[in-house]
Enzyme design. Structure first.
Site, PDB file in Angstrom:
ATOM      1  N   HIS A 188     -41.263 -24.603  41.478  1.00 41.52           N
ATOM      2  CA  HIS A 188     -40.739 -23.565  42.368  1.00 41.52           C
ATOM      3  C   HIS A 188     -41.213 -23.817  43.797  1.00 41.52           C
ATOM      4  CE1 HIS A 188     -39.064 -20.691  39.424  1.00 41.52           C
ATOM      5  NE2 HIS A 188     -39.935 -21.286  38.611  1.00 41.52           N
ATOM      6  N   CYS A 197     -35.890 -24.777  38.994  1.00 42.99           N
ATOM      7  CA  CYS A 197     -36.342 -24.451  37.635  1.00 42.99           C
ATOM      8  C   CYS A 197     -35.158 -24.472  36.664  1.00 42.99           C
ATOM      9  CB  CYS A 197     -37.086 -23.112  37.646  1.00 42.99           C
ATOM     10  SG  CYS A 197     -38.091 -22.858  36.168  1.00 42.99           S
ATOM     11  N   GLU A 212     -40.380 -22.303  46.372  1.00 47.80           N
ATOM     12  CA  GLU A 212     -40.559 -21.017  47.069  1.00 47.80           C
ATOM     13  C   GLU A 212     -41.892 -20.361  46.712  1.00 47.80           C
ATOM     14  OE1 GLU A 212     -38.851 -21.534  44.383  1.00 47.80           O
ATOM     15  OE2 GLU A 212     -38.625 -19.741  43.146  1.00 47.80           O
TER      16      GLU A 212
END
Lengths: 252, 207
Positions: B185, B85, B187
Site C-alpha cells: 500500500h 493490493c 498510500e
C-alpha cells in the site's frame, strides 16, 4: 522479510489523547493529529486510536478524530472503541481507518467478527483482546467494557475462536500490566501466539526496549506503547534501535 | 499547471478504505475524484484502482458496475493506471481466495495464498523490504506496508517490477510504462510511499 512493528497507541476521549493506569485515572496527553504526525516522523510503523470513552457511555463517535488524524498520517491506522456493527466499522473506515478493532461487542456477539471479515476482509478485522490473570493464578480470562468486567472466559480460547472466525490480527492487552511499566505479560503473549497463526500485537506494560525484545521473543509480531511515548521518556526511534541492537528486524 | 490535478479518478469500490488513498493523493497536491462510472474511468487521464476486500466480492462489484472493460482497455492502451493490493490481484485470471471466479484477465497469472508453514504469520501485516528489478524505473528499494494473505509468485512476461520475501519471494509490484500495480500500500507506506506516488504521478502526467 517482514519487520517488527512499533505502534504508538492513542487512547482518545472527547477528541483528546488520554492515558491512565489499568484503564482508569485518565489524564490529558495531547492532540491526536499532532501526536500522530510526530510519531510517524519518529518512525512509527502504524498507529492505533482507541476511543476509550465509547463503550462505557454507549456511543461511537471517534469519526472526527479519525478524519483529522487521517489527513496528516501516511501510515496504517487501526481504530477501536464502540464498534458494535458492520455499519459502525464502515463509518470508521470511511473516515480514514485502515483496520477496525472490536473488543466488547465481539465478545458479546462473536459472529460480528465473521461479518466484519466477510465485508471488509481479515486484514481489516482486528480483535482487541483484554486479558487478566485469573485470580486463582491459572491462565487468563477475558475482560470487557474497558476493563470494568471480568467474564471468566478463557482468553486463549477466545483468541483461537476469533482467528477461526476471520480476525486478521489481535491486539493483546494485559489488564494486569496496562500502564504499570512492569513489562508485557510474556507468558500471555506466548500462550496466545502459539495458539493462532495471525499476528499478535503485544500491549500493556512497556517501559523500554528490553520489554519489547522480550515480547517479540515470546511471539509478538508488533509491540504497542502509549504512556512511555506520550510522556517523552523515549521515542519510537530509540525503541527501534534497541530492537535492532538485539538483531531483530525493524524498518529503519 | 492549470490541469495539474484534472482527470485523476479513484475507482469507488464500495468497500475499500478509500480515505487513506484520497488523503495520500491530496498530500501530493492532487484533487482526486471518486467514480464508479465506466465512462469516467475510461476518459480520465489518470486512474487509481484501490484494494477492495475479497477477490470474488471485488469482481462482482466491478462486473455489476461495468468497469472491467474500462480497466482492461486502460491496460491494453498503456494509459496511466495505479492498482493497489487487491487492485493488482483482480488484474489476474483467478485467485485461490475465490475459486471459480474469473478476474479481469489482463495479466495471465493466478493469485495464490501464502504457504501454510509453521512460523509464517498470515496475513502478512507490516513492513517488508521491496527489491526492484534492474529495469524498474519507478520503484526504489525500501520498506513498504503490506496487508495481504494472497500474492502473485512471479513477475509475468512483459512486465518489470519488484519483489519481496515472506516465506519465499513474491511480487511486490508490477510496472509497465504508466501502469503501476503494487501489492503493498503506497498510500500507507509513509515517506517511501509518498515518493513512489509522486514518481507515478509525474510519469503518468508525462504520458
Amino acid at each position: 522479510m517482514l519487520t517488527l512493528r512499533v505502534i504508538p497507541c492513542l487512547d482518545v476521549d472527547a477528541g483528546r489523547v488520554v492515558k491512565g493506569v489499568r484503564f482508569s485515572g485518565l489524564r490529558d496527553a495531547g492532540d491526536p493529529a499532532e501526536r500522530a504526525r510526530a510519531y510517524e516522523a519518529q518512525g512509527a510503523d502504524e498507529l492505533v486510536v482507541l476511543d476509550v470513552s465509547a463503550t462505557p457511555e454507549g456511543r461511537s463517535n471517534a469519526t472526527d478524530t479519525v478524519r483529522r488524524v487521517r489527513e496528516v498520517l501516511g501510515i496504517p491506522l487501526t481504530v477501536g472503541g464502540g464498534v458494535r456493527s458492520v455499519d459502525d466499522a464502515r463509518r470508521l473506515l470511511e473516515a480514514g481507518a485502515d483496520k477496525v478493532a472490536s473488543n466488547t461487542q465481539a465478545a458479546v456477539d462473536p459472529p460480528l467478527i465473521d461479518r466484519l471479515a466477510t465485508t471488509f476482509g481479515s486484514q481489516c478485522t482486528v480483535l482487541a483482546l483484554d486479558a487478566a490473570k485469573r485470580q486463582d493464578g491459572d491462565g487468563w480470562e477475558l475482560v470487557v467494557r474497558s476493563g470494568k468486567e471480568r467474564t471468566g472466559r478463557c482468553a486463549v480460547a477466545w483468541a483461537r475462536e476469533a482467528a477461526a472466525r476471520g480476525a486478521g490480527e489481535i491486539v493483546l492487552t494485559s489488564w494486569d500490566r496496562d500502564g504499570t511499566r512492569a513489562g508485557y505479560d510474556t507468558e500471555l503473549i506466548q500462550a496466545v501466539a502459539s495458539s493462532v497463526r495471525i499476528p499478535i500485537v503485544a500491549s500493556g506494560g512497556a517501559a523500554h526496549g528490553e520489554h519489547m525484545i522480550a515480547a517479540v521473543r515470546a511471539g509478538a509480531s508488533a509491540v504497542l506503547a502509549a504512556s512511555i511515548l506520550h510522556d517523552g521518556e523515549t521515542t519510537v526511534l530509540d525503541l527501534k534501535r534497541a530492537l535492532a541492537a538485539a538483531e531483530l528486524p525493524v524498518r529503519t | 499547471m492549470t490541469e495539474k490535478s484534472a482527470g485523476l479518478v479513484v475507482v469507488d469500490t464500495g468497500t475499500a478504505n478509500l480515505a487513506s488513498m484520497l488523503a495520500a493523493l491530496k498530500r501530493l497536491g492532487q484533487s482526486p475524484e471518486l467514480t464508479s462510472d465506466p465512462v469516467a474511468l475510461a476518459e480520465a487521464r489518470l486512474a487509481v484502482l484501490p484494494g477492495v476486500g475479497a477477490f470474488g466480492q471485488a469482481m462482482s462489484r466491478l462486473a455489476a458496475l461495468g468497469l472491467e472493460d474500462a480497466i482492461r482497455a486502460r491496460i491494453a492502451e498503456g494509459r496511466p493506471l495505479l492498482c493497489v493490493c487487491l487492485g493488482l490481484q483482480v488484474l489476474c485470471t483467478a485467485s485461490e481466495e475465490s475459486p471459480g471466479i474469473y478476474g479481469i484477465c489482463a495479466i495471465d497469472a493466478r493469485v495464490r495464498r501464502f504457504a501454510d508453514r509453521p512460523g509464517l504469520v498470515v496475513p502478512q501485516l507490516g513492513w517488508n523490504l521491496v527489491a526492484p528489478l534492474a529495469d524498474s524505473r519507478l520503484i526504489e528499494p525500501g520498506y513498504a506496508y503490506y496487508a495481504n494473505s494472497y500474492r502473485l509468485e512471479a513477475i509475468p512476461e512483459g512486465y518489470t517490477g519488484a519483489t519481496s520475501d515472506h516465506g519465499g519471494q513474491f511480487v511486490a509490484a508490477l510496472e509497465r510504462g504508466p501502469l503501476l500495480a503494487c501489492q503493498f500500500h503506497p498510500e500507507l507506506s509513509g515517506a517511501y510511499g509518498h515518493e513512489l506516488l509522486g514518481r507515478w504521478l509525474a510519469r503518468a502526467r508525462a504520458c
